[in-house]
Design an enzyme around this catalytic site. Sequence first.
Site, PDB file in Angstrom:
ATOM      1  N   ASP A 388       0.663   1.350   1.823  1.00 27.22           N
ATOM      2  CA  ASP A 388       1.715   0.364   1.550  1.00 27.22           C
ATOM      3  C   ASP A 388       1.059  -1.026   1.545  1.00 27.22           C
ATOM      4  OD1 ASP A 388       5.003   0.066   1.889  1.00 27.22           O
ATOM      5  OD2 ASP A 388       3.855  -1.706   2.552  1.00 27.22           O
ATOM      6  N   ILE A 389       1.289  -1.767   0.430  1.00 25.07           N
ATOM      7  CA  ILE A 389       0.689  -3.110   0.316  1.00 25.07           C
ATOM      8  C   ILE A 389       1.335  -4.029   1.360  1.00 25.07           C
ATOM      9  CG2 ILE A 389       0.335  -5.094  -1.221  1.00 25.07           C
ATOM     10  CD1 ILE A 389       0.473  -3.058  -3.553  1.00 25.07           C
ATOM     11  N   ASP A 405       3.125  -7.301 -10.233  1.00 24.21           N
ATOM     12  CA  ASP A 405       2.800  -6.159 -11.118  1.00 24.21           C
ATOM     13  C   ASP A 405       1.288  -6.052 -11.335  1.00 24.21           C
ATOM     14  OD1 ASP A 405       5.416  -5.548 -11.316  1.00 24.21           O
ATOM     15  OD2 ASP A 405       5.698  -6.264 -13.381  1.00 24.21           O
ATOM     16  N   TRP A 418     -12.421   4.746  -7.282  1.00 19.34           N
ATOM     17  CA  TRP A 418     -12.935   5.388  -6.079  1.00 19.34           C
ATOM     18  C   TRP A 418     -12.670   6.891  -6.054  1.00 19.34           C
ATOM     19  CZ3 TRP A 418     -15.552   3.406  -1.831  1.00 19.34           C
ATOM     20  CH2 TRP A 418     -15.917   2.065  -1.962  1.00 19.34           C
ATOM     21  N   ARG A 420     -12.977  10.610  -6.605  1.00 17.90           N
ATOM     22  CA  ARG A 420     -14.028  11.576  -6.911  1.00 17.90           C
ATOM     23  C   ARG A 420     -13.453  12.987  -6.704  1.00 17.90           C
ATOM     24  NH1 ARG A 420     -15.737   9.250  -1.902  1.00 17.90           N
ATOM     25  NH2 ARG A 420     -15.883  10.857  -0.269  1.00 17.90           N
ATOM     26  N   GLU A 431       5.761  -0.235  -3.869  1.00 15.43           N
ATOM     27  CA  GLU A 431       4.368  -0.612  -3.620  1.00 15.43           C
ATOM     28  C   GLU A 431       3.691   0.416  -2.734  1.00 15.43           C
ATOM     29  OE1 GLU A 431       6.626  -1.225  -1.685  1.00 15.43           O
ATOM     30  OE2 GLU A 431       6.073  -2.194   0.183  1.00 15.43           O
TER      31      GLU A 431
HETATM   32  N1  LIG Z   1       6.358  -7.018  -8.633  1.00 14.44           N
HETATM   33  C1  LIG Z   1       6.853  -5.860  -8.203  1.00 14.44           C
HETATM   34  N2  LIG Z   1       7.397  -5.788  -7.002  1.00 14.44           N
HETATM   35  C2  LIG Z   1       7.873  -4.619  -6.532  1.00 14.44           C
HETATM   36  C3  LIG Z   1       7.819  -3.465  -7.317  1.00 14.44           C
HETATM   37  N3  LIG Z   1       8.360  -2.451  -6.608  1.00 14.44           N
HETATM   38  C4  LIG Z   1       8.727  -2.954  -5.402  1.00 14.44           C
HETATM   39  N4  LIG Z   1       8.446  -4.261  -5.367  1.00 14.44           N
HETATM   40  C5  LIG Z   1       8.656  -5.175  -4.287  1.00 14.44           C
HETATM   41  O1  LIG Z   1       7.943  -4.792  -3.186  1.00 14.44           O
HETATM   42  C6  LIG Z   1       8.533  -5.408  -2.074  1.00 14.44           C
HETATM   43  C7  LIG Z   1       8.543  -4.514  -0.862  1.00 14.44           C
HETATM   44  O2  LIG Z   1       8.596  -5.239   0.302  1.00 14.44           O
HETATM   45  P1  LIG Z   1       8.831  -4.630   1.739  1.00 14.44           P
HETATM   46  O3  LIG Z   1       8.234  -3.262   1.736  1.00 14.44           O
HETATM   47  O4  LIG Z   1      10.268  -4.692   2.008  1.00 14.44           O
HETATM   48  O5  LIG Z   1       8.063  -5.547   2.693  1.00 14.44           O
HETATM   49  P2  LIG Z   1       6.679  -6.211   2.661  1.00 14.44           P
HETATM   50  O6  LIG Z   1       6.851  -7.526   2.081  1.00 14.44           O
HETATM   51  O7  LIG Z   1       5.720  -5.400   1.773  1.00 14.44           O
HETATM   52  O8  LIG Z   1       6.234  -6.214   4.120  1.00 14.44           O
HETATM   53  P3  LIG Z   1       5.481  -5.107   4.842  1.00 14.44           P
HETATM   54  O9  LIG Z   1       5.731  -3.806   4.163  1.00 14.44           O
HETATM   55  O10 LIG Z   1       5.985  -5.073   6.210  1.00 14.44           O
HETATM   56  O11 LIG Z   1       4.055  -5.520   4.737  1.00 14.44           O
HETATM   57  C8  LIG Z   1       9.947  -5.777  -2.511  1.00 14.44           C
HETATM   58  O12 LIG Z   1      10.080  -7.146  -2.572  1.00 14.44           O
HETATM   59  C9  LIG Z   1      10.065  -5.181  -3.865  1.00 14.44           C
HETATM   60  O13 LIG Z   1      10.838  -5.985  -4.739  1.00 14.44           O
HETATM   61  C10 LIG Z   1       7.251  -3.562  -8.614  1.00 14.44           C
HETATM   62  O14 LIG Z   1       7.185  -2.578  -9.388  1.00 14.44           O
HETATM   63  N5  LIG Z   1       6.792  -4.790  -9.000  1.00 14.44           N
END
Ligand SMILES: Nc1nc2c(ncn2[C@@H]2O[C@H](COP(=O)(O)OP(=O)(O)OP(=O)(O)O)[C@@H](O)[C@H]2O)c(=O)[nH]1
Length: 512
Positions: A388-389, A405, A418, A420, A431
């Site tokens: 998870d980003i 994106d 990466w 293999r 994300e």
């Molecule tokens: N640009 C973009 N944003 C996305 C996409 N799918 C999901 N998101 C965004 O990803 C974000 C997910 O945030 P959260 O998981 O709620 O929280 P966070 O900001 O990542 O915080 P942590 O997970 O605690 O690090 C949301 O703002 C979504 O709108 C996508 O396909 N493109």
Amino acid sequence: MLLYKKNALGKLLNLVLFIMFIPFLMLCGWFYYESKIKMTSVVHESLRYTAHNTTHQSIKTYLRSIDESFQRIQSLALRKDSQFNINDRGGPIVNVVHEFLNAHDLFLNAMLYNSDGEFRVIPEHLSKIKTPTDRPWFPHNTREGEIFHTLAYNVLDAEGNESGEKRVAAAMNLFDINRNKIGSVAFDLDMASISLGLKNIQSPYNSSPFVVDRNGTYILHENPRKLLRESVPTHWMPKFHDVSGFFYDDVTEMHVHYSINPNPEWITIITLHNDEFKRIVNSSLNALIFIAISCLIYYIGLALICKLYVANVMMRISYGLDGADVNTQAHDISSIFTKIQNKTAEFNDIETQSRTDPLTGLYNRRKLEEDFTHYIKKNQRIHLAIIDIDNFKSVNDTYGHPVGDKILTYIGSSATEWIREGISAYRYGGEEFVILFLDMDETQALEYLNQWRQKVSEREWREADLVLTFSCGLTCRIDEDLHALVEKADIALYEAKQAGKNRVIVHREFPH
Ligand SMILES: Nc1nc2c(ncn2[C@@H]2O[C@H](COP(=O)(O)OP(=O)(O)OP(=O)(O)O)[C@@H](O)[C@H]2O)c(=O)[nH]1
């Protein structure tokens, strides 16, 4: 139809139709060969049968009549009161000889001779003989009941010169009751009259049987001009060496069948000229030619219908592929194959797309489920990581969704870099990403994840102050299904987030 001949489909069809035609050609060849052999054998067999049976039997009938006549005379000679006085007009033997000459067509004349040296010719007016004992028909040493037949001999006149006339004679010595030779009797045979019997023989293929003596002179022949005047070619004579047989004479171009009667040695012959022979054999092939032409016409018709039908089927396939207009589309087999190939590629693309995330280029969740089920079936050892980003919401908020994106796309491409053998990456949603490790231990999986995580975190971005990290939860499959496994990895991911993000935490069933 001409259109199809020009294209590959036409060529293929022509080839198939030609191959189908080969058995027919072979059948015709075999039938031709067989019927020629059979017909040749039938012609020879019927000629052989006529020479050996029909004509031979007919000759034997005459010989039996001659034999019976002699036996009758001999039986008279054996009577006690018999006296062979040839000058006695009322004597029984002289009488019966007269009777035979009058009643039969077999005999021309008779000569009687007694042991006193007296002789007599009947009818008397033919008598030109001075000394009968030097005549070829005179039987010197025949046993009782034995009949002696001459070859065709030259008739001598009263002066002993050859008259130019030829005859065949049958003669027999006569014995009395005490087995003493008392004289002899000889008949000149009426060969022209006996030859008439040949006309009653049903001879095949307009052939005419005839009979020759051991010198080859015609002694029975339908043609009176040849009878006792002409002979068969002299080089034929050594070829009559079996009781019956066949030979082909190159000189006269004759097929010759023969049969030899033992006593007298009369050779029954039937001939067929080679031209006639060929005509007969070939005539049997007319039926074959008729059948072959009929079959050919039928086959050509069938081939045309077949080509029309196949072309129609090809058109329908073409319609089925793209609904093409019959008048504007090429219907050759290569264009149809190309269409099929294009369609297959299209289907493959759709198939791939349905399992791929368009933004990152990674497999999607659907593909993850399929792969997981497949690996489970193969009972493979699986480690699952969920990624998870970090702070992605704030990235989106700060730099905008297009940058968000771009980051997702980068994660996809860096994961692929990466990748293999034994590792596959999926976009799980938003994300979040899932990585599957097959048949690897935890250390190898951790090493891969940390290297990747470090590379991502070290990347410099054009956007000011942008730092990209991700957190990861890793777990190992024991017996769980995918969702249970993801849940466990999620727990570890949560721990990673709680612990300050940008790290990998391993989920353990029983924490140390
Ligand atoms: N640009 C973009 N944003 C996305 C996409 N799918 C999901 N998101 C965004 O990803 C974000 C997910 O945030 P959260 O998981 O709620 O929280 P966070 O900001 O990542 O915080 P942590 O997970 O605690 O690090 C949301 O703002 C979504 O709108 C996508 O396909 N493109």
